[in-house]
Enzyme design. Sequence first.
Site, short mmCIF file in Angstrom:
data_model
loop_
_atom_site.label_atom_id
_atom_site.label_comp_id
_atom_site.label_asym_id
_atom_site.label_seq_id
_atom_site.Cartn_x
_atom_site.Cartn_y
_atom_site.Cartn_z
N ARG A 1 72.15 -25.24 51.17
CA ARG A 1 72.10 -23.95 50.46
C ARG A 1 71.73 -22.87 51.46
O ARG A 1 71.06 -23.12 52.44
CB ARG A 1 71.07 -24.02 49.33
CG ARG A 1 69.64 -24.18 49.81
CD ARG A 1 68.74 -24.51 48.62
NE ARG A 1 67.37 -24.15 48.88
CZ ARG A 1 66.34 -24.96 48.61
NH1 ARG A 1 66.54 -26.15 48.07
NH2 ARG A 1 65.12 -24.56 48.84
N ASP B 1 63.63 -17.19 43.65
CA ASP B 1 63.28 -18.46 43.00
C ASP B 1 61.83 -18.39 42.57
O ASP B 1 60.96 -18.44 43.40
CB ASP B 1 63.56 -19.65 43.91
CG ASP B 1 63.19 -19.42 45.37
OD1 ASP B 1 63.06 -18.26 45.81
OD2 ASP B 1 62.99 -20.42 46.07
N GLU C 1 52.49 -12.22 50.67
CA GLU C 1 53.95 -12.24 50.53
C GLU C 1 54.44 -11.36 49.39
O GLU C 1 55.59 -10.94 49.37
CB GLU C 1 54.46 -13.68 50.32
CG GLU C 1 54.00 -14.29 49.02
CD GLU C 1 54.71 -15.59 48.66
OE1 GLU C 1 55.72 -15.93 49.30
OE2 GLU C 1 54.25 -16.26 47.73
#
Length: 579
Positions: free
Chosen positions: A221, A321, A515
């Site tokens: 991926r 995700d 993050e």
Amino acid sequence: MDVRYLLLFFLFNAALDSYVNGAIPPCDSEIYCTGPILHQVQKAKLYDDDKYFVDMKLREAPDVVLAAFRNLTMEWPNATVPPVQLQQFLSSYFEKPGTEFEEWTPPDWHDKPSFLEGITDGKLRLWAEKIHQLWKQLGRKIHTSVKDHPELYSQIYTPHPVVVPGGRFRELYYWDSYWVINGLLLSEMRDTAHGMIQNFLYLVNRYGFIPNGGRIYYERRSQPPFLTLMVESYYQATKDKEFLRAALPVLEKEYQFWIKNRSVAVSVSGTLHVLNHYYVHVGLPRPESYTDDLELAEGLSDEQTEQLWMDLKSGAESGWDFSSRWYVSDHGPNNTLKDTRTSHFVPSDLNALLCRNEKTLASFHRLLDDSDSATLYEQAAARRMEAMEALLWDDERGAWFDFNLLTHTKNIEFYPSNLAPVWAQCYSTAEMGEKAVQYLKTSGGLQFPNGVPTSLSQSGQQWDYPNAWPPLQHMLIHGFSKLESEDAQELAFDLAQRWIGTNWLAYEKYEAMFEKYDVNGDGKPGGGGEYEVQLGFGWTNGVALQLLDQYGSRLTSGSRGLCSGFLLPLLISADLVFL
Ligand SMILES: *[C@@H]1O[C@H](CO)[C@@H](O)[C@H](O)[C@H]1NC(C)=O
Ligand SMILES: *[C@@H]1O[C@H](CO)[C@@H](O)[C@H](O)[C@H]1NC(C)=O
Ligand SMILES: *[C@@H]1O[C@H](CO)[C@@H](O)[C@H](O)[C@H]1NC(C)=O
Ligand SMILES: *[C@@H]1O[C@H](CO)[C@@H](O)[C@H](O)[C@H]1NC(C)=O
């Protein structure tokens, strides 16, 4: 681009869409990607994070480890090894994660890159220096033993040192690196940036595309394709035409992967439009989130399970995700992660990015005096813009919405990605850009003090409310700052001030860059999803440095809640208290 080829491909793709094939594994390793060791170790939940096991190093060759495990299973009923013996087995045959890295301080790091001088606010300037220092902590060099004995590692060898995101992410990541490289270039670390780009070119040559990250379990991926823009950033900083000439064929190879392997054709009022989607045809659990994927599929048929696992991986490929953005809406507000159908959407941001890639590839060819190739890419960009306007653009609302291939409707929920074409400058009239500004103002996305949330839905997933992510802030701000109107440019500055304020406050409190952040609260890291929030953090640092560079003369450390007059009415009308 040969359109007939694309059509043929679409037919091929449509055949795959019936999901009848056998499951393709995430990689060929019977230890890291499939097989009984992976299954039993992850099921036993010996570690808090499923990523721990698949990042461990083998002490012996894979066939020896597999044979030893077969022997061990014969001692237990149903070949199921109990946790204590599993742990012993792991101690004998595996090493802790992280051993594949050598300490590495980037040799091109120096004290006082010149962009710091443009930051007027003294506190922000000192802080920018500290962020600049963080590159030294995030630099990693892969041990040569990974090159000599790749079979003992899940780490993918790359020839040059990397700047990793930080935390649990012990390897390079694809789209993160775009903002890291932009930050490195501001920090005048051209060699490090050059090395990272060389790594990506190496990966394209090896795989035909760039894996999600530097581990073999990411081998099938990709992630949002930013390599062409990395090369553009590097070229703008260096004007190195020879570098560009060498990189260009590799960039085209990556582009071909997206065209050949990730295209969909959709017919709108009799016209067939070809656009792109995320689509990973691998119907097994993600090795690094193995038990999450197994548990999520409980109670589903084999076919449903395979489809869910493919769409979870496609979600990972999207970079989002996970997110309610990829849920199909049969159950309306009751949708859950189980309803993820990423491959069934034509995403606005992916197509904006590919459009920008097409324009950038055209400009590279022009620079290198190949006007025929430049024209082909310009035509591809023009076709894509037309398709995006036909399928994604909503003239009444003023934004580009993901197109749902199952229902043939737009998903009109708010996501910052609805404005990605502004960032990519992929639209045909100035009016559309200004409509997009009005869209954002009325979308509900501006009602929070700390930045624009990823959505307005509190699903518990990390790419949803209340989290705000650095790349999405940067794309919004950068896009609006390029528009003509003062209104748009002030909005861009205002968003930059909010984001820098949030990063700065959180740094003051925790001495760390995160993050992601929470759009509420006073400098609060984000949460949700499959793992704890991570420190570091590559793209956060890159985005902060870029905004401090772009707006260095205006940004302040102490003006929260006082500036940004036009946002206040929105805030008040939404009944939010944030002081
Ligand atoms: C597995 O068992 C066989 C028979 O006892 C033995 O000969 C062999 O060395 C064992 N292999 C490993 C890797 O432990
Ligand atoms: C072994 O498998 C059988 C059939 O699946 C099951 O009935 C039995 O409980 C299992 N035994 C153990 C110790 O797990
Ligand atoms: C892309 O698609 C082709 C078939 O069209 C296939 O052979 C190839 O393996 C695919 N590449 C990847 C990386 O999935
Ligand atoms: C959502 O769940 C609630 C509670 O189970 C139920 O009453 C409602 O009908 C569901 N809504 C939809 C659209 O499925």
